[in-house]
Design a protein around this motif. Structure first.
Motif, PDB file in Angstrom:
ATOM      1  N   LEU A 170      54.532  -3.898  16.214  1.00 55.24           N
ATOM      2  CA  LEU A 170      53.630  -5.049  16.073  1.00 55.24           C
ATOM      3  C   LEU A 170      54.317  -6.204  15.354  1.00 55.24           C
ATOM      4  CD1 LEU A 170      50.373  -3.073  15.191  1.00 55.24           C
ATOM      5  CD2 LEU A 170      51.084  -3.933  17.437  1.00 55.24           C
ATOM      6  N   ASP A 171      55.542  -6.517  15.793  1.00 56.46           N
ATOM      7  CA  ASP A 171      56.359  -7.548  15.156  1.00 56.46           C
ATOM      8  C   ASP A 171      57.093  -8.376  16.221  1.00 56.46           C
ATOM      9  OD1 ASP A 171      58.098  -9.099  13.652  1.00 56.46           O
ATOM     10  OD2 ASP A 171      59.057  -7.401  12.642  1.00 56.46           O
ATOM     11  N   LYS A 189      46.304  -5.176  14.231  1.00 56.92           N
ATOM     12  CA  LYS A 189      46.369  -4.972  12.775  1.00 56.92           C
ATOM     13  C   LYS A 189      44.998  -5.115  12.128  1.00 56.92           C
ATOM     14  CE  LYS A 189      51.167  -6.478  12.420  1.00 56.92           C
ATOM     15  NZ  LYS A 189      52.075  -7.566  11.993  1.00 56.92           N
ATOM     16  N   LYS A 190      44.171  -6.022  12.651  1.00 58.09           N
ATOM     17  CA  LYS A 190      42.822  -6.226  12.101  1.00 58.09           C
ATOM     18  C   LYS A 190      41.968  -4.965  12.186  1.00 58.09           C
ATOM     19  CE  LYS A 190      42.235 -11.134  12.900  1.00 58.09           C
ATOM     20  NZ  LYS A 190      41.570 -12.155  13.741  1.00 58.09           N
ATOM     21  N   ASP A 201      49.048  -0.103  12.219  1.00 54.14           N
ATOM     22  CA  ASP A 201      50.313  -0.620  11.707  1.00 54.14           C
ATOM     23  C   ASP A 201      51.438  -0.383  12.701  1.00 54.14           C
ATOM     24  OD1 ASP A 201      50.503   2.098  11.388  1.00 54.14           O
ATOM     25  OD2 ASP A 201      51.196   2.021   9.320  1.00 54.14           O
ATOM     26  N   LYS A 202      51.103   0.311  13.790  1.00 51.46           N
ATOM     27  CA  LYS A 202      52.057   0.538  14.877  1.00 51.46           C
ATOM     28  C   LYS A 202      51.262   0.985  16.100  1.00 51.46           C
ATOM     29  CE  LYS A 202      52.943   5.327  13.661  1.00 51.46           C
ATOM     30  NZ  LYS A 202      53.911   6.338  13.380  1.00 51.46           N
ATOM     31  N   THR A 203      51.939   1.007  17.233  1.00 49.06           N
ATOM     32  CA  THR A 203      51.325   1.529  18.450  1.00 49.06           C
ATOM     33  C   THR A 203      52.223   2.616  19.021  1.00 49.06           C
ATOM     34  OG1 THR A 203      52.386  -0.074  19.929  1.00 49.06           O
ATOM     35  CG2 THR A 203      50.227  -0.679  19.013  1.00 49.06           C
ATOM     36  N   PHE A 220      49.165  -8.649  18.457  1.00 46.12           N
ATOM     37  CA  PHE A 220      49.560  -7.773  17.355  1.00 46.12           C
ATOM     38  C   PHE A 220      48.608  -7.928  16.170  1.00 46.12           C
ATOM     39  CE2 PHE A 220      54.310  -8.004  18.763  1.00 46.12           C
ATOM     40  CZ  PHE A 220      54.006  -7.311  19.916  1.00 46.12           C
ATOM     41  N   ASP A 221      48.213  -9.169  15.871  1.00 48.34           N
ATOM     42  CA  ASP A 221      47.286  -9.405  14.761  1.00 48.34           C
ATOM     43  C   ASP A 221      45.938  -8.745  15.019  1.00 48.34           C
ATOM     44  OD1 ASP A 221      49.227 -10.799  13.390  1.00 48.34           O
ATOM     45  OD2 ASP A 221      48.407 -12.790  13.876  1.00 48.34           O
TER      46      ASP A 221
END
Length: 127
Positions: free
Chosen positions: A32-33, A67-68, A72-74, A63-64
């Motif tokens: 998610l980066d 995260k919401k 923290d990863k997929t 990605f945001d």
């Protein structure tokens, strides 16, 4: 439904670099980066009338959103496109709960990455 296509730098898209681009894009999606993938996109490249930064903004927004909801990863899986590129393999990205969050189709031809685009009709959406 918005289709966003990404064309990568031609000199980066062939041979070993083709695998590198695919791996880095998948890494960006799993971690998610978007910054992991940013340097591989040409400054003046447009995809569906979106420039590099508009595409990265779309990716970051996906990605945001993940995260919401606490991710923290997929986890990457595979599916098939059911609309624009019927039957082509897609990369599907899931949360730990098994729910798909987004999917991308990475189109390659003759060992060269041609484009990458968001797939809103990947088979994982219908499970």
């Amino acid at each position: 439904m918005e289709l966003i296509k990404l064309k990568v730098r031609e000199h980066n898209s062939k041979g070993f670099n083709s695998t590198f681009i695919t791996d880095k894009f998948i890494e960006a999606c799993t971690k998610l980066d978007a910054s992991i993938f940013e340097s591989l996109i040409d400054e003046d490249q447009y995809f569906e009338e979106k420039n590099k930064y508009e595409f990265l903004s779309f990716l970051k927004a996906q990605f945001d959103n993940a995260k919401k909801i606490g991710l923290d990863k997929t986890i990457v899986g595979y599916g098939t496109c059911g609309m624009c590129e019927i039957g082509c393999r897609t990369h599907e990205f899931f949360g730990a709960d098994g729910k798909m969050r987004f999917a991308y189709l990475i189109r390659s031809k003759d060992g060269e990455v041609k484009d990458i685009f968001n797939c809103n009709a990947s088979s994982g959406w219908f499970k």
